[in-house]
Design an enzyme around this catalytic site. Structure first.
Site, short mmCIF file in Angstrom:
data_model
loop_
_atom_site.label_atom_id
_atom_site.label_comp_id
_atom_site.label_asym_id
_atom_site.label_seq_id
_atom_site.Cartn_x
_atom_site.Cartn_y
_atom_site.Cartn_z
CD GLU A 69 7.38 2.04 83.48
OE1 GLU A 69 6.48 2.08 81.97
OE2 GLU A 69 6.75 2.59 84.28
CB CYS A 98 6.84 -0.92 84.74
SG CYS A 98 6.23 -0.79 83.39
CG LEU A 114 -25.15 17.61 73.06
CD1 LEU A 114 -26.04 16.85 73.97
CD2 LEU A 114 -24.38 16.85 71.96
#
Ligand SMILES: NC(=O)c1ccc[n+]([C@@H]2O[C@H](COP(=O)([O-])OP(=O)(O)OC[C@H]3O[C@@H](n4cnc5c(N)ncnc54)[C@H](OP(=O)(O)O)[C@@H]3O)[C@@H](O)[C@H]2O)c1
Length: 358
Positions: free
Chosen positions: A50, A82, A295
Site C-alpha cells: 500500500e 498501512c 525421508l
C-alpha cells in the site's frame, strides 16, 4: 473492478521468494477510471504494498480507490501501519481480497479504515487472492513450515537405478523448473542417505535465483565433512538436524558454519514433528523436501506433508532393487492410502509435473 484486483495479484507475485515469512501483497490505486499508482511488497523489511503504491502515484490519491490483495495492517512491525497511510493520503474507498489471519491485524485493519470514513469492500476476489499466500496462511496459523514433498521419478516409478544412480531422471527444462521452485521455498530438505549417495549442492542454479536454506535430516551425523553441503556452508545457510551428542564431530561441522539443530529421537530416528516445530520457531515458513524414499515415507507416515510436487519422466529404469519414491512399510490396504486432492498436471517438455494437496 475485477481487472484492478487481478492486476494487484500480478504485482503481489513479483515478491515471490523474497518476502518470507511475510505475505505476498499487491496494491493498485485507481482515480477516475485510471490506474494512478501500483505497488507490491518487494522484500522482507521493505515498504508494504500500500505504501509502495502511494509512493508511486502520478497524481493526488485524494478521493481515489485502492485495490489491495490483503487486509491493510494496523500495527507497527518492520514498517509503520498501512491503514494510517491510506487515511493520510485521502483514499476514499478500499477493495480488500484476503482477510489477514495475523491476530495483530485480523479485522482491526478494516475497523480502523471504517472508523476514519473509508468505504471498505471485503472478500473481493478472495479465493484468487488467498491462493497466492498458501504458505503465509499456513505458517501464521500453525507456526510450523508449509511442507512440500518433491521427487522426480521414471514412468515405472523409480527414483534411482538399481545401482543408486539418479542423475538425471528428468530433462534439463524440468530441472530448471525445479531450480525455480527452490528459489520460491525458504528451505530445502533431504535425508542423510541422499547426501551420502548424491553429494548434492541443493542450491538455486538460475540467474538471479535465491539459494534456499539447506537442511539435512541426519540423526547419527553421517553427513561427510568433505561433502559439498558442508564445504559451502559458509556461503549458503546449512542446518543438520540430529540427535547425536558427538561434541568433536559437532565442532567440526560448526567450524564450517553448519548449524546443528538438536532434536529428540522417536523410534531410533529424528522426531520429525518436533523438528518442524523447531524449524518454524527459527522463522522457516516453507520447506521443499527432495527425498529420498526413507525421508518421504517417514514424513508421510506422520502426515507432515501439505503438498506434493512430482516430476514424471517418460523413461523406464526397471530393476526390482531400484528405489521407488516412498520407502518404509507402506500401507496394508488401498483404503489407507495417502490421498492427494486438487490435482493439477502440467507438461514440461517431455516430462510432467503432477501437483496436489494432502
Ligand atoms: N529422484 C529423486 O527425486 C531423488 C531425490 C532424492 C534422492 N534420490 C535417491 O534416493 C536414494 C536415497 O534415498 P534413501 O531412501 O536411501 O534415503 P534418504 O531418504 O535420503 O535417507 C533416509 C532418511 O530418512 C530418515 N528416516 C528414516 N526413517 C525414519 C523415521 N521413521 N523417522 C524419521 N526419519 C526417518 C533417515 O534418518 P536417520 O538419520 O535417522 O537415518 C534419513 O534422513 C539415493 O539413491 C538418491 O539418489 C532420488
Amino acid at each position: 473492478m475485477e481487472e484492478y484486483m487481478r492486476r494487484a495479484i500480478v504485482l503481489a507475485k513479483r515478491g515471490t521468494g523474497n518476502v518470507a515469512p511475510n505475505p505476498l501483497v499487491g496494491a493498485v490505486i485507481v482515480k477516475d477510471g485510471e490506474i494512478i499508482g501500483e505497488g507490491w511488497h518487494r522484500r522482507y523489511g521493505d515498504l508494504h504494498a500500500e505504501r509502495h503504491a502511494l509512493a508511486n502515484v502520478k497524481k493526488s490519491p485524494k478521493g481515489a480507490i485502492m485495490f489491495v490483495t490483503l487486509e491493510p495492517c494496523c500495527h507497527t512491525g518492520k514498517q509503520p501501519p498501512c491503514t494510517e497511510a491510506l487515511v493520510e493520503a485521502g483514499i476514499s474507498e478500499v477493495y480488500i481480497g484476503s482477510r489477514d489471519p495475523n491476530p495483530l491485524v485480523s479485522g482491526k485493519g478494516v475497523a480502523f479504515l471504517k472508523e476514519h470514513g473509508i468505504i471498505v469492500h471485503e472478500d473481493f476476489l478472495r479465493e484468487e487472492c488467498d491462493e497466492i499466500n498458501t504458505v503465509f496462511f499456513h505458517y501464521i496459523k500453525d507456526k510450523t513450515p508449509y511442507v512440500v514433498m518433491k521427487y522426480a521419478m521414471t514412468i515405472d516409478g523409480k527414483i534411482a537405478t538399481a545401482t543408486d544412480k539418479s542423475k538425471w531422471i528428468t530433462s534439463e527444462v524440468a530441472r530448471e523448473h525445479v531450480h525455480k521452485k527452490r528459489g520460491i521455498y525458504t528451505a530445502i530438505m533431504v535425508g542423510s542417505n541422499t547426501v551420502l549417495y548424491d553429494d548434492p549442492m541443493l542450491n538455486c542454479r538460475i540467474e538471479g535465483g535465491r539459494d534456499p536454506v539447506r537442511i539435512v535430516v541426519d540423526s547419527k551425523l553421517v553427513t561427510p565433512i568433505d561433502s559439498k553441503l558442508v564445504k559451502t556452508a559458509k556461503d549458503i545457510r546449512t542446518i543438520i538436524c540430529t540427535a547425536s551428542d558427538d561434541g568433536d564431530l559437532i565442532k567440526q561441522y560448526e567450524s564450517h558454519d553448519v548449524e546443528i539443530f538438536k532434536c529428540s529421537l522417536k523410534e531410533g530416528h529424528i522426531d520429525l514433528k518436533e523438528m518442524l516445530e523447531k524449524l518454524g520457531a527459527d522463522g522457516i515458513d516453507s520447506i521443499y523436501v527432495e527425498g529420498g524414499a526413507g525421508l518421504h515415507s517417514a514424513m508421510l507416515k506422520d502426515r507432515l506433508y501439505n503438498k506434493a510436487e512430482i516430476y514424471i519422466s517418460p523413461k523406464i529404469f526397471g530393476g526390482i532393487n531400484a528405489k521407488t519414491p516412498v520407502g518404509g512399510e507402506g500401507v496394508d490396504d488401498p483404503i489407507d492410502a495417502f490421498d492427494i486432492h486438487n490435482v493439477n498436471v502440467t507438461r514440461i517438455g517431455d516430462d510432467f509435473l503432477f501437483e496436489g494437496d494432502f
